[in-house]
Design an enzyme around this catalytic site. Structure first.
Site, PDB file in Angstrom:
ATOM      1  N   ASP A   1       7.493  31.115 -67.591  1.00  0.00           N
ATOM      2  CA  ASP A   1       8.497  31.154 -68.660  1.00  0.00           C
ATOM      3  C   ASP A   1       9.650  32.088 -68.364  1.00  0.00           C
ATOM      4  O   ASP A   1      10.803  31.814 -68.700  1.00  0.00           O
ATOM      5  CB  ASP A   1       7.857  31.546 -69.997  1.00  0.00           C
ATOM      6  CG  ASP A   1       7.390  33.006 -69.994  1.00  0.00           C
ATOM      7  OD1 ASP A   1       6.607  33.389 -69.088  1.00  0.00           O
ATOM      8  OD2 ASP A   1       7.815  33.765 -70.882  1.00  0.00           O
TER       9      ASP A   1
ATOM     10  N   ASP B   1       7.345  36.897 -65.579  1.00  0.00           N
ATOM     11  CA  ASP B   1       5.939  37.138 -65.238  1.00  0.00           C
ATOM     12  C   ASP B   1       5.344  35.874 -64.626  1.00  0.00           C
ATOM     13  O   ASP B   1       6.056  34.948 -64.252  1.00  0.00           O
ATOM     14  CB  ASP B   1       5.160  37.609 -66.469  1.00  0.00           C
ATOM     15  CG  ASP B   1       5.280  36.639 -67.646  1.00  0.00           C
ATOM     16  OD1 ASP B   1       5.562  35.446 -67.408  1.00  0.00           O
ATOM     17  OD2 ASP B   1       5.095  37.078 -68.796  1.00  0.00           O
TER      18      ASP B   1
ATOM     19  N   TYR C   1       4.163  34.924 -77.713  1.00  0.00           N
ATOM     20  CA  TYR C   1       4.717  33.699 -78.310  1.00  0.00           C
ATOM     21  C   TYR C   1       3.920  33.296 -79.544  1.00  0.00           C
ATOM     22  O   TYR C   1       3.402  32.189 -79.642  1.00  0.00           O
ATOM     23  CB  TYR C   1       4.764  32.564 -77.275  1.00  0.00           C
ATOM     24  CG  TYR C   1       5.753  32.860 -76.157  1.00  0.00           C
ATOM     25  CD1 TYR C   1       7.125  32.745 -76.377  1.00  0.00           C
ATOM     26  CD2 TYR C   1       5.312  33.289 -74.912  1.00  0.00           C
ATOM     27  CE1 TYR C   1       8.036  33.043 -75.370  1.00  0.00           C
ATOM     28  CE2 TYR C   1       6.215  33.586 -73.899  1.00  0.00           C
ATOM     29  CZ  TYR C   1       7.580  33.460 -74.141  1.00  0.00           C
ATOM     30  OH  TYR C   1       8.484  33.755 -73.150  1.00  0.00           O
TER      31      TYR C   1
END
Length: 493
Positions: free
Chosen positions: A77, A80, A230
């Site tokens: 994303d 990371d 998230y």
């Protein structure tokens, strides 16, 4: 602040945001190409020949193997090495919407844009269809991953797999996955009809899982691994309506429009909201459904045009509902919190998309007693794009590799560390932190990455530790692809 000062500041902002430009300020075609190349730097899995981010290597080649499922591929994303399902699905939806609405402006970049969509959609297909009544929604525990600063090619942290099922519901992530697959079906409808059909059928199945077995994925057992990264702060209702809207566009099946009409108010159609993100899809849904009203006069959709106008009018100086607090002094859309550029790019996309929907119907945005023409929305969107590319108080491009001055210290593991080609030996978990805390420029240029961006006063510090400002993300770039395509295809140089 004194009233006269407030009025003067508002007038200055009006001129800054809406003053007409006579010619393109930047090479939008170059920016478009770079914004797409970025996704090749975020790929997980076996990289194809010709992957243009040449310093990257294969990674995550055994993802899912310990659970007897193939979860190789997809996107990391941000900075990371975790594959988070909710933002990856939103990224894929926005890339697909960019291709569907702005593909004709992309020229030679269209095949690359389609490849970016397919990389995400292929992974989501596997995640949604490998096991009945199951959607795989995450690979790796971010809490474990964040204890290391490792290149994706080196990572040895646990690649745990997480899923939602009818017994462990996740309507938000499942419905967003359905939206991504349906939007991708639209993007490939003409280029690859057989693939488009597969995507659509998978979208219908995963939507059924989302709708029949309702609940938020961050409210259950997965809360400890998806939060605070998230969490589904907005709930799952917005994703259900969003997915139904995309399924209707992809299939033209009247049952999905009936679903929208029957469930819209319960799922947030009556709410005014002022941001669009991986978490909150309400205004994106309204703009998408307003297209149906504007172009096809579909009954029951006028409400979505009214609410789309309300959102758009809040961004336009000189209207009665304009919210000057939504902008920095330099004219950038601003929301409180980190990684502000994600809200800039989604708003910019919606401004251009809505302007085109309005123009095709000979309509305007109705802002109280004032009608705002599509051209005014396009001008406002272009100011946001130009700010990102370098027309801002800091005089810096916030797109890596674009222009002479851009961020050089990204909060991004792969960019910050020597590549596996330059340094074939493994760099361990703890050893990598010296690159995180180093003031040296990135070892590798993550071409096209748009970072989190400046603060509320247009201030920016190029510091790798400041992830709110220097971390890129796929969901920042994805909406920008569509806006850049439009300006690349229509600019006067």
């Amino acid at each position: 602040m004194a009233p006269k000062t407030i009025l003067a500041a508002a007038a200055a902002l009006h001129l800054l945001l809406l003053a007409p430009g006579l010619a393109a300020a930047f090479n939008y075609a170059d920016a478009l190409a770079k914004s797409i190349i970025f996704f090749e730097g975020q790929r997980s899995g076996k990289l194809p020949p010709g992957n243009r981010m040449a310093w990257r290597g294969d990674s995550g080649l055994k993802d899912g193997a310990q659970y007897n499922v193939d979860l190789v591929g997809g996107y990391y994303d941000a900075g990371d090495n975790v594959k988070f399902g909710l933002p990856m699905a939103f990224t894929t939806t926005m890339l697909a919407w960019s291709v569907a609405d702005f593909g004709k402006f992309m020229g030679a970049e269209l095949p690359h844009a389609r490849a970016a969509v397919r990389w995400g959609a292929d992974y989501l297909l596997k995640a949604a269809t490998s096991t009945p009544d199951t959607l795989y929604v995450q690979v790796a525990d971010a809490n474990q991953d964040h204890r290391c600063w490792e290149r994706p090619e080196d990572m040895d942290t646990p690649r745990s797999v997480y899923a939602v099922t009818k017994d462990r519901p996740g309507s938000d992530v499942a419905a967003e996955t359905a939206a991504a697959l349906a939007a991708s079906a639209v993007a490939f409808r003409r280029a690859d009809p057989a693939y488009s059909s597969r995507l659509l059928h998978a979208a219908m199945r995963v939507f059924e899982l989302a709708d029949r077995h309702r609940g938020s994925y961050s409210d259950g057992e997965l809360g400890s691994v998806v939060c605070p990264f998230y969490c589904s702060y907005s709930g799952y209702q917005d994703e259900l309506l969003w997915a139904a809207a995309w399924l209707h566009r992809a299939s033209n099946n009247a049952s999905f429009m009936s679903y929208v009409r029957a469930n819209g108010m319960q799922l947030g159609a009556g709410d005014d909201d002022f941001s669009f993100s991986w978490d909150d899809k309400r205004i994106g849904t309204k703009v998408l459904l307003a297209k149906g009203f504007l172009r096809r006069r579909l009954p029951g959709l006028q409400l979505y045009k009214v609410h789309s106008d309300s959102y758009i009018c809040s961004l336009v100086p000189g209207t009665s509902s304009f919210q000057a607090s939504q902008y920095t002094p330099g004219g950038l859309i601003y929301r409180q919190g980190g990684s502000n550029m994600q809200y800039v790019t989604t708003a910019t996309f919606l401004l251009v998309a809505y302007a085109r929907y309005l123009r095709s119907a000979g309509a305007c945005a109705v802002c109280g007693g004032r009608d705002v023409a599509p051209a005014e929305l396009v001008a406002l969107a272009r100011r946001q794009v130009d700010y990102i590319l370098g027309k801002n108080p800091a005089g810096t491009s916030y797109m890596v590799g674009f222009g002479d001055r851009y961020p050089r210290r990204l909060h991004h593991r792969g960019a910050s560390m020597p590549s596996v080609r330059a340094h074939p030996g493994r760099i361990g978990c703890d050893e990598g932190f010296r690159y995180l805390h180093s003031g040296a420029a990135d070892a590798n240029v993550l071409v096209g990455a748009v970072v989190g961006g400046p603060d509320a006063r247009d201030g920016f510090v190029d510091d790798r530790d400041g992830y709110g400002q220097t971390e890129p993300a796929t969901y920042i770039n994805a909406p920008l692809v569509g806006a850049l395509a439009y300006f690349a295809g229509t600019a006067r140089y």
